[in-house]
Every structure is written in structure tokens, then in C-alpha cells.
Design an enzyme around this catalytic site. Structure first.
Site, PDB file in Angstrom:
ATOM      1  N   TYR A  90      33.088  51.356  26.724  1.00 57.03           N
ATOM      2  CA  TYR A  90      31.964  52.251  27.020  1.00 57.03           C
ATOM      3  C   TYR A  90      31.431  53.021  25.805  1.00 57.03           C
ATOM      4  O   TYR A  90      30.265  52.919  25.456  1.00 57.03           O
ATOM      5  CB  TYR A  90      32.347  53.252  28.117  1.00 57.03           C
ATOM      6  CG  TYR A  90      32.648  52.563  29.424  1.00 57.03           C
ATOM      7  CD1 TYR A  90      31.641  51.905  30.117  1.00 57.03           C
ATOM      8  CD2 TYR A  90      33.938  52.535  29.957  1.00 57.03           C
ATOM      9  CE1 TYR A  90      31.895  51.235  31.301  1.00 57.03           C
ATOM     10  CE2 TYR A  90      34.203  51.871  31.142  1.00 57.03           C
ATOM     11  CZ  TYR A  90      33.188  51.229  31.810  1.00 57.03           C
ATOM     12  OH  TYR A  90      33.443  50.562  32.969  1.00 57.03           O
ATOM     13  N   PRO A 103      26.750  51.177  37.164  1.00 54.21           N
ATOM     14  CA  PRO A 103      26.634  50.475  38.449  1.00 54.21           C
ATOM     15  C   PRO A 103      26.015  51.392  39.503  1.00 54.21           C
ATOM     16  O   PRO A 103      25.990  52.615  39.329  1.00 54.21           O
ATOM     17  CB  PRO A 103      28.087  50.159  38.805  1.00 54.21           C
ATOM     18  CG  PRO A 103      28.899  51.183  38.118  1.00 54.21           C
ATOM     19  CD  PRO A 103      28.118  51.640  36.912  1.00 54.21           C
ATOM     20  N   HIS A 329      29.639  54.995  34.231  1.00 55.02           N
ATOM     21  CA  HIS A 329      30.854  54.232  34.518  1.00 55.02           C
ATOM     22  C   HIS A 329      32.092  54.663  33.728  1.00 55.02           C
ATOM     23  O   HIS A 329      33.215  54.340  34.106  1.00 55.02           O
ATOM     24  CB  HIS A 329      30.559  52.758  34.225  1.00 55.02           C
ATOM     25  CG  HIS A 329      31.328  51.788  35.047  1.00 55.02           C
ATOM     26  ND1 HIS A 329      32.504  52.104  35.674  1.00 55.02           N
ATOM     27  CD2 HIS A 329      31.082  50.489  35.353  1.00 55.02           C
ATOM     28  CE1 HIS A 329      32.957  51.042  36.301  1.00 55.02           C
ATOM     29  NE2 HIS A 329      32.113  50.054  36.133  1.00 55.02           N
ATOM     30  N   SER A 445      42.241  45.888  38.744  1.00 55.43           N
ATOM     31  CA  SER A 445      42.704  47.268  38.648  1.00 55.43           C
ATOM     32  C   SER A 445      44.131  47.334  38.093  1.00 55.43           C
ATOM     33  O   SER A 445      45.004  46.578  38.534  1.00 55.43           O
ATOM     34  CB  SER A 445      42.669  47.896  40.036  1.00 55.43           C
ATOM     35  OG  SER A 445      43.275  49.158  39.994  1.00 55.43           O
ATOM     36  N   SER A 545      32.841  41.131  39.720  1.00 55.61           N
ATOM     37  CA  SER A 545      33.698  42.200  40.215  1.00 55.61           C
ATOM     38  C   SER A 545      33.653  42.245  41.732  1.00 55.61           C
ATOM     39  O   SER A 545      32.586  42.119  42.329  1.00 55.61           O
ATOM     40  CB  SER A 545      33.198  43.529  39.650  1.00 55.61           C
ATOM     41  OG  SER A 545      34.102  44.531  39.949  1.00 55.61           O
ATOM     42  N   GLN A 546      34.834  42.418  42.319  1.00 56.89           N
ATOM     43  CA  GLN A 546      34.866  42.612  43.768  1.00 56.89           C
ATOM     44  C   GLN A 546      34.749  44.117  44.044  1.00 56.89           C
ATOM     45  O   GLN A 546      35.559  44.906  43.546  1.00 56.89           O
ATOM     46  CB  GLN A 546      36.184  42.094  44.370  1.00 56.89           C
ATOM     47  CG  GLN A 546      36.187  42.277  45.861  1.00 56.89           C
ATOM     48  CD  GLN A 546      37.495  41.981  46.588  1.00 56.89           C
ATOM     49  OE1 GLN A 546      37.830  42.669  47.535  1.00 56.89           O
ATOM     50  NE2 GLN A 546      38.230  40.973  46.160  1.00 56.89           N
TER      51      GLN A 546
HETATM   52  N1  COA Z   1      46.638  33.655  52.762  1.00 60.56           N
HETATM   53  C1  COA Z   1      46.165  34.541  53.661  1.00 60.56           C
HETATM   54  N2  COA Z   1      45.732  35.771  53.332  1.00 60.56           N
HETATM   55  C2  COA Z   1      45.749  36.109  52.021  1.00 60.56           C
HETATM   56  C3  COA Z   1      46.199  35.217  51.018  1.00 60.56           C
HETATM   57  C4  COA Z   1      46.667  33.940  51.454  1.00 60.56           C
HETATM   58  N3  COA Z   1      47.136  33.045  50.577  1.00 60.56           N
HETATM   59  N4  COA Z   1      46.118  35.833  49.826  1.00 60.56           N
HETATM   60  C5  COA Z   1      45.611  37.056  50.042  1.00 60.56           C
HETATM   61  N5  COA Z   1      45.397  37.222  51.369  1.00 60.56           N
HETATM   62  C6  COA Z   1      44.910  38.430  52.047  1.00 60.56           C
HETATM   63  C7  COA Z   1      45.561  39.692  51.459  1.00 60.56           C
HETATM   64  O1  COA Z   1      46.786  39.961  52.089  1.00 60.56           O
HETATM   65  C8  COA Z   1      44.521  40.727  51.753  1.00 60.56           C
HETATM   66  O2  COA Z   1      44.653  41.080  53.115  1.00 60.56           O
HETATM   67  P1  COA Z   1      44.075  42.469  53.692  1.00 60.56           P
HETATM   68  O3  COA Z   1      42.595  42.305  53.747  1.00 60.56           O
HETATM   69  O4  COA Z   1      44.687  42.546  55.021  1.00 60.56           O
HETATM   70  O5  COA Z   1      44.513  43.544  52.748  1.00 60.56           O
HETATM   71  C9  COA Z   1      43.213  39.976  51.592  1.00 60.56           C
HETATM   72  O6  COA Z   1      43.526  38.600  51.765  1.00 60.56           O
HETATM   73  C10 COA Z   1      42.566  40.196  50.266  1.00 60.56           C
HETATM   74  O7  COA Z   1      43.400  39.743  49.222  1.00 60.56           O
HETATM   75  P2  COA Z   1      42.802  38.987  47.952  1.00 60.56           P
HETATM   76  O8  COA Z   1      41.535  38.326  48.295  1.00 60.56           O
HETATM   77  O9  COA Z   1      43.860  38.144  47.353  1.00 60.56           O
HETATM   78  O10 COA Z   1      42.360  40.104  46.962  1.00 60.56           O
HETATM   79  P3  COA Z   1      42.860  41.555  46.664  1.00 60.56           P
HETATM   80  O11 COA Z   1      42.414  42.455  47.758  1.00 60.56           O
HETATM   81  O12 COA Z   1      44.288  41.564  46.300  1.00 60.56           O
HETATM   82  O13 COA Z   1      41.958  41.857  45.402  1.00 60.56           O
HETATM   83  C11 COA Z   1      41.480  42.124  43.101  1.00 60.56           C
HETATM   84  C12 COA Z   1      42.137  41.250  44.156  1.00 60.56           C
HETATM   85  C13 COA Z   1      41.678  41.510  41.745  1.00 60.56           C
HETATM   86  C14 COA Z   1      39.981  42.200  43.395  1.00 60.56           C
HETATM   87  C15 COA Z   1      42.118  43.537  43.187  1.00 60.56           C
HETATM   88  O14 COA Z   1      43.473  43.468  42.867  1.00 60.56           O
HETATM   89  C16 COA Z   1      41.499  44.505  42.224  1.00 60.56           C
HETATM   90  O15 COA Z   1      41.947  44.662  41.107  1.00 60.56           O
HETATM   91  N6  COA Z   1      40.467  45.210  42.659  1.00 60.56           N
HETATM   92  C17 COA Z   1      39.761  46.164  41.812  1.00 60.56           C
HETATM   93  C18 COA Z   1      38.516  45.541  41.310  1.00 60.56           C
HETATM   94  C19 COA Z   1      37.674  46.578  40.634  1.00 60.56           C
HETATM   95  O16 COA Z   1      38.138  47.344  39.840  1.00 60.56           O
HETATM   96  N7  COA Z   1      36.382  46.590  40.990  1.00 60.56           N
HETATM   97  C20 COA Z   1      35.474  47.574  40.506  1.00 60.56           C
HETATM   98  C21 COA Z   1      35.129  47.387  39.088  1.00 60.56           C
HETATM   99  S1  COA Z   1      33.992  48.611  38.582  1.00 60.56           S
END
Ligand code: COA
Length: 689
Positions: A90, A103, A329, A445, A545-546
Site C-alpha cells: 500500500y 475496494p 484498504h 487471510s 479475492s473471495q
Molecule cells: N467437500 C465439502 N465441503 C468442503 C470441502 C470439500 N472437499 N472443502 C471445503 N468445504 C466446505 C468448508 O467446510 C466450508 O464450509 P462452511 O461453509 O460450512 O464453512 C466451505 O466449503 C467453504 O470452504 P472453502 O471453499 O474451502 O473456502 P474457505 O472458506 O476455507 O476460504 C479462503 C478459503 C482462502 C478464501 C479463506 O481461507 C481466506 O483466506 N479468506 C480471506 C480472503 C480475504 O482476505 N478476502 C478479502 C481480501 S481484501
């Protein structure tokens, strides 16, 4: 004000009990770097890079020296990468904040029947902000716990405490993130209200009493009347904050020559947040248009001057119902922004506004208009800032798309990580558009660690490339079963990288640390960081990004390189919202084309899963085996996603603009990364592309 671009001096967010960010082994990072880059380089480039990396990592070489210094740094600091990362990501970045860095969250279109409705909305929201601020000030915010992969560990809360206390001060070479320390006897707090490019001080505590919603409405009403008085209009100084950071730093120094301006700047820099009361922006307010308006304000002709981009939180309330939040941000990540915004929207739904009208007689002193004294030089700079913002407005190519054929639940039923699946689909989309893979950034994260922010998931894995080639090259004649295997490999690789990143073992922060240490030690820049491959590895043509939400709204941001895409996604149980951005002046990109390829890819991957599931089910049936959980009806997204019970019981709650869905019993909505708000009802997203 204390400086926050260095690691915060005290533990301000319950991070004391958290582990320190680990430091990966040098060899692991170098090996991973090579495997991430091999398929993104020519053979010649890769051979060179391999040698450079070998030399860097050789026993007794520069790499080992830097690694040992980094280990020392890890011992001495709460977070060894925090300062390096903050500057690199940044504060050193000289680009203008709108579109390039800040954002935004876009709310569903509000239907205000009369101008006073938008002020009621703003007053209600400010009440929510004051409630939330009380939680922050009393340190009563519950600690977040990780969701999704490796769920259950506590997360660092420090970012929350910067939401309403920090300010990004422009510098000629590097900006500074400063923060107000909360004191035992806090001074009266204020919000800055922007209206018609004028800035007003709205004190939220008067005579030791916090203003209630009716008082706030009364004050906002006064502000709009004051803003209407054209003879008092002052130049749109906010435009200067939309300029490049160095340009704004120069302009700010020029402003600081006058004591009137110094007072105005001081009030803005010390405010809690901005509330921008925007004029109507035009007739067409689709999701895509609102996203663009939120990102740049529509330029000088619209609301581009009705902003102050240095302030982390700007709540936008448009008279035409175009509402959202613009965020600076550097102070926090999108996930924290979402948590705060969801609190406010749920507060507004949960405590319906009972306001009928503003008080006709008010004893409250009128809000103060901030005054500016502008030299001819400032007028010149304003014209230049307006011009540059206009170019940004003309250049943004945005496309918001709600993919409705399936969502997270379908993907989970394939026993795949929804996030990894979407990332593979993004790789497929890019490959379909451009016939090549590119360095891809996905934010991960690292809040599991003290003062953790993010690291990168390099989603352009070799496994993803094998899969997307098979999906796009008709000549390869790959069978569906083989493609399915490749898809599983790609998803496994992506999931493994995700886990590496969220556990602090990814490579980007580590390589940055090694590079910055060499610089700090005044060493000649090691060849590995001058190598072309390193440049390629940091040109994130696809920046993803998610940002999931449980309330109806979506996040978006701009591309990070001139020829790139920004792709933000919000996975919901039965649909996924994508916000894709790029620049019109790049002949290489087109957001609509990217979205088209993305949709096609998602359909193709869904088809593949269905086909392979149904054929494996048939085989199992033939073998007399019991079917597993995936019945044909459950997974057949083509025959329209079956309505979940929750979809049938939509009920309207107090705030008419938000459609409230009953809590989903099946836990499918509880998908934000953090858990503090996860149990609250989800709101149906009615957005249309
Ligand atoms: N089978 C069935 N379900 C599964 C699965 C599988 N093989 N793998 C994952 N899932 C489920 C998880 O248990 C989770 O369930 P929930 O909705 O009940 O909690 C769901 O699917 C989502 O998991 P997944 O898609 O693997 O992603 P996550 O939620 O762990 O997210 C990241 C991954 C990288 C996005 C997250 O760790 C992260 O870092 N997020 C922050 C991003 C960020 O900073 N964004 C803003 C930037 S400004």
C-alpha cells in the site's frame, strides 16, 4: 497521531495469545517458487531462473545469510513481515486510491420515495456506526474464529480497531498510516458529512450527550440546506484526494500554508468516518453501474468530489438509492469491512427506524461547514485532479454478474472446496480468453497469527493448466473421466496451496522479506529479485479475492496492473456473484468477454461433474451398490437448482429495501470466514447483472 505503518506498538486486538507468523524454510520457498513459475515462463527464461535460484540458495550463499537475518527479525518483532508488507502493498504505491486500491461494498439499490428518506437511511446508519464504535471502544467485540479450511482457531482482531481511528496521510515518496489513540476521556467525536462537494462537521456528542437518530436526522437536514446555498459553495477539494499519492501530497502541502485549510484538514483527519450524501447519478442504476459509481463517484460531473479517499470508511448514501461503502484498504482487509458493514445493515433491519420527521425546532448548534482558502496553484491542481479522475471514469470496464445456475452447495456435494473450484473456473476463463496462464493472486487471510494480514495463493498451478488445456483443446480428445481426474488434481493442488498460505507457509511474503532485508542491509539487489521471472511472478494479471457476505451486497475493486483483471466473488449457497473489472484502454482485456468465458467454464465444469457422477452412479447401481449422497436430483443444476425451504419463506422485515430470508437450517449460509455474525439470518441477494 502515532504511526501505524510500523507494527503497532501495543497489542490492540487480542493478538497476544496468538502464535507468531512462522518463517518457511528457504529451500521450501525456493522450490515452490520454481514450481509456481515453470509453466508461466519460456524454457529459456526458466533455465536461467533455475540457475539464479540455485545460486541464491547455495550453502553459505546470500539466501542463507538473509534467511538467518529474517530469523532474527522474527525473534524481535511481533510479526516479521507486517511492515515490509504494508509498505510494499500500500504505502509505497503511488497510484490514485479510487479504482486502483480502494475496494467498495455495493448495497442493493434503495428505493427512496422522497429526499428525506435518504437522510433517514443515513441517520439510521450513523446510529449503527455509533453503536458499533461503542463495542470497539469498550473492546467488547467478540473474537472471530476461522471458518472453512482449518476452522476453529481464533483470529487476530487488530484490524477492527483501525476502522474508525486511522487515516492514510499522503507522502511524496511513501504514505503513512496514522491512528488516534483512544484516551480515557475521549474528545467529542465527529463525522464528516460530504454534500455537494462541501464538507461539514457533524458532532455526534453535544453537551456530553450522544445524538439520537432524530437529532442526527435534524442535523443532516440542516447540512443539506446549507449545502444548497450556492453562494457559499467552495471548490471541490475532495478531488485532490483522488489523485496520485505524490500529487496529493504536494497539493496537501500547498493547502497547509493557510491556517483555515489546516483546521479543515485536521477535522477531516481526526473524524470517525465520512458520510457522503450523493446527488442522483443518472437513470440507469444496474449492479454494474452502481459498482462503478461506488469505485470512482462518477467523476467531477457526478459525485467524484464528494469523497475523501484517505479516510478508511466512507458511507455513501445517494439520493437515488445508490448506496455502499468505500474503504481505504491499508488499515484492514475486506473481510473486516464486511463484518462491520453487516453489523450496520443488520442493526438497521433489527432496529427499525421510527423516525417520521426531523425536529422542526432544534437546539442543537448547526453543523459547521469546513472552509478552504485556495491559491491559484490549488485551483490548477484541482483542475488536473479532476481531469485524471475523469480519465479513470472513462477507462473502467466493469461487469457484475450473478451466476445463478448453482452455488456453493452444489460444489460441496462434489466433495470439493468451493473456493478452489471457483479459482479453477477463473483459470479456465482466463485461458479461454487469452490461451495462456498468468500469475494469479488470491488473497489468503493469515489472521491466525499475531498482526496477520494476508499472503498470496498462487492459483495458476500446473495442475490447473493441465485441466484448462484439456477443457479447451478439442484436439486433445481427453475423455470426461480423465478431465474429471484432472479437475480433482487441480482442486487438490489449489486446496493444498490454500492451506499452505493460511498457515503462513506460502512464498510471497517470504520472498518479499528476503528482498527487503537485502535492501535494508544495503546489499546489492540479489539477482533472484532482478531476474525477469521475478517481475513476471509479481505482475498479477489476474487479481482475485473471495469476499463472502451474509447480507445482500457485494464487494468489488479494480485491476492491479494495466493489462489485468480484478475478479472478486461472493459465493452463496445457490448462486455466485462475480465483480470483474479491467481497463478499457488495454487492448488485451474485456470484462464482458471474461465473464462470458467464466460462465461457460462454470457450466462446463458443472456438466462434467454431473456427467461423471451420473455415470459413476449408474456403474454403482449396476454393481448393486448403495448410492452415496449425490442423487441425480440433488446435483442436477441444469434442471434449475431446487428451492431450499428458506427460499419459500421469504419475509419482509422492517427495512423495506432489504428482503430478509429466514435462517437457513442447513448451515449453508454460515460461510463467512469469521463466525461472530455467522448465526444471523442471511438476506436474499436480488442483484441482477
Ligand atoms: N467437500 C465439502 N465441503 C468442503 C470441502 C470439500 N472437499 N472443502 C471445503 N468445504 C466446505 C468448508 O467446510 C466450508 O464450509 P462452511 O461453509 O460450512 O464453512 C466451505 O466449503 C467453504 O470452504 P472453502 O471453499 O474451502 O473456502 P474457505 O472458506 O476455507 O476460504 C479462503 C478459503 C482462502 C478464501 C479463506 O481461507 C481466506 O483466506 N479468506 C480471506 C480472503 C480475504 O482476505 N478476502 C478479502 C481480501 S481484501
Amino acid at each position: 497521531m502515532p504511526v501505524l505503518d510500523r507494527e503497532p506498538s501495543r497489542d490492540s486486538g487480542g493478538g497476544d495469545g496468538l502464535p507468531k507468523l512462522p518463517l518457511p524454510a528457504l529451500k521450501d520457498t525456493l522450490d515452490m517458487y520454481l514450481s509456481c513459475m515453470k509453466h508461466l515462463l519460456t524454457e529459456e527464461q526458466f533455465n536461467k531462473t533455475q540457475n539464479v535460484v540455485k545460486q541464491f540458495g547455495a550453502p553459505g550463499g546470500v539466501g542463507e545469510l538473509l534467511q538467518s537475518k529474517l530469523m532474527e527479525r522474527r525473534e524481535n518483532k511481533a510479526n516479521w513481515v507486517y511492515e515490509y508488507w504494508m509498505n510494499d502493498m500500500y504505502l509505497n504505491n503511488r497510484l490514485a486510491l479510487p479504482v486502483n486500491s480502494s475496494p467498495v461494498m455495493v448495497f442493493p439499490l434503495q428505493h427512496f420515495r422522497a429526499p428525506i428518506d435518504s437522510l433517514r437511511f443515513a441517520a439510521h446508519m450513523i446510529s449503527g456506526v455509533l453503536e458499533y464504535k461503542t463495542l470497539l471502544d469498550s473492546r467488547s467485540l467478540p473474537v472471530d474464529y476461522a471458518r472453512g479450511q482449518l476452522a476453529g482457531t481464533p483470529l487476530c482482531m487488530e484490524q477492527y480497531y483501525r476502522l474508525f481511528t486511522s487515516y492514510r496521510l499522503p507522502g511524496t515518496e511513501r504514505d503513512t498510516l496514522v491512528a488516534q489513540e483512544s484516551s480515557v476521556m475521549p474528545e467529542p467525536e465527529h463525522i464528516i458529512v460530504a454534500c455537494k462537494n462541501q464538507f461539514f462537521v457533524l458532532d455526534v456528542v453535544i453537551n456530553f450527550r450522544r445524538l439520537n437518530e432524530r437529532d442526527l436526522l435534524t442535523q443532516l437536514d440542516k447540512i443539506t440546506r446549507m449545502a444548497d446555498s450556492e453562494q457559499e459553495h467552495l471548490p471541490p477539494i475532495g478531488l485532490l484526494t483522488s489523485d496520485g499519492r505524490t500529487e496529493w501530497a504536494h497539493a496537501r502541502s500547498e493547502l497547509m500554508r493557510e491556517s483555515t485549510n489546516r483546521d479543515a484538514l485536521d477535522m477531516i483527519e481526526r473524524c470517525m468516518c465520512l458520510v457522503c450524501l450523493d446527488d442522483p447519478s443518472g437513470p440507469e442504476l444496474s449492479d454494474t453501474t452502481r459498482a462503478m459509481l461506488m469505485l470512482h463517484g462518477g467523476g467531477v460531473a457526478k459525485n467524484g468530489g464528494n469523497r475523501w479517499y484517505d479516510k478508511p470508511m466512507q458511507f455513501v448514501v445517494g439520493a437515488d438509492g445508490c448506496c455502499g461503502v468505500v474503504c481505504e484498504h491499508s488499515a484492514f482487509e475486506g473481510i473486516v469491512l464486511v463484518q462491520c458493514t453487516e453489523y450496520l445493515l443488520k442493526y438497521m433491519i433489527g432496529s427499525p427506524s421510527k423516525l417520521v420527521r426531523a425536529a422542526s425546532v432544534s437546539e442543537l448548534p448547526a453543523p459547521r461547514r469546513l472552509r478552504w482558502k485556495c491559491s491559484p496553484e490549488i485551483h490548477k491542481l484541482l483542475a488536473s485532479s479532476a481531469d485524471k479522475l475523469q480519465r479513470q471514469v472513462k477507462n473502467l470496464d466493469m461487469n457484475v454478474y450473478k451466476f445463478c445456475d448453482y452455488g456453493k452447495e452444489f460444489i460441496k456435494k462434489q466433495k470439493m472446496s468451493p473456493d478452489a473450484y471457483i479459482q479453477v473456473a477463473l483459470q479456465l476463463a482466463f485461458y479461454r480468453c487469452h490461451s495462456r496462464p498468468v500469475s494469479t493472486y488470491e488473497s489468503a487471510s493469515i489472521r491466525r497469527f499475531k498482526q496477520g494480514r494476508v499472503d498470496n495463493i498462487r492459483s495458476a498451478t500446473p495442475e490447473a493448466l493441465t485441466f484448462v488445456k484439456a477443457m479447451t483443446d478439442g484436439k486433445l480428445h481427453t475423455s470426461d473421466t480423465e478431465k474429471m481426474e484432472m479437475l480433482r488434481d487441480a482442486i487438490t493442488a489449489q486446496t493444498k496451496y490454500t492451506i499452505l498460505s493460511i498457515t503462513g507457509m506460502a512464498i510471497d511474503n517470504h520472498l518479499l522479506g528476503l528482498r527487503e532485508l537485502a535492501h535494508e542491509l544495503k546489499m546489492e539487489k540479489p539477482e533472484i529479485f532482478q531476474d525477469e521471472a521475478f517481475l513476471v511472478s509479481n505482475q498479477f494479471i489476474l487479481s482475485t479475492s473471495q469476499v463472502p457476505t451474509t447480507v445482500e451486497m457485494f464487494c468489488c475493486y479494480g485491476p492491479v496492473v494495466p493489462n489485468g483483471y480484478g475478479a472478486c466473488y461472493n459465493p452463496q449457497s445457490d448462486h455466485i456473484i462475480f465483480s470483474v473489472s479491467s481497463f478499457l484502454d488495454s487492448p488485451q482485456t474485456c470484462s464482458a468477454e471474461f465473464v462470458k468465458c467464466l460462465v461457460q467454464g462454470l457450466m462446463d465444469i458443472g456438466d462434467l461433474c454431473n456427467t461423471c457422477n451420473s455415470s459413476s452412479n449408474t456403474t454403482q447401481k449396476k454393481q448393486g451398490q448403495t448410492l452415496e449422497t449425490h442423487t441425480q436430483t440433488e446435483t442436477n443444476w441444469q434442471s434449475k437448482t431446487p428451492q431450499r425451504p428458506a427460499d419459500k419463506t421469504e419475509s419482509q422485515q422492517s427495512l423495506p429495501q432489504f428482503v430478509l430470508k429466514t435462517p437457513d437450517q442447513t448451515k449453508v449460509e454460515a460461510q463467512t470466514q469469521t463466525s461472530s455474525l455467522a448465526e444471523t439470518p442471511a438476506l436474499k441477494n436480488g442483484s441482477k447483472s
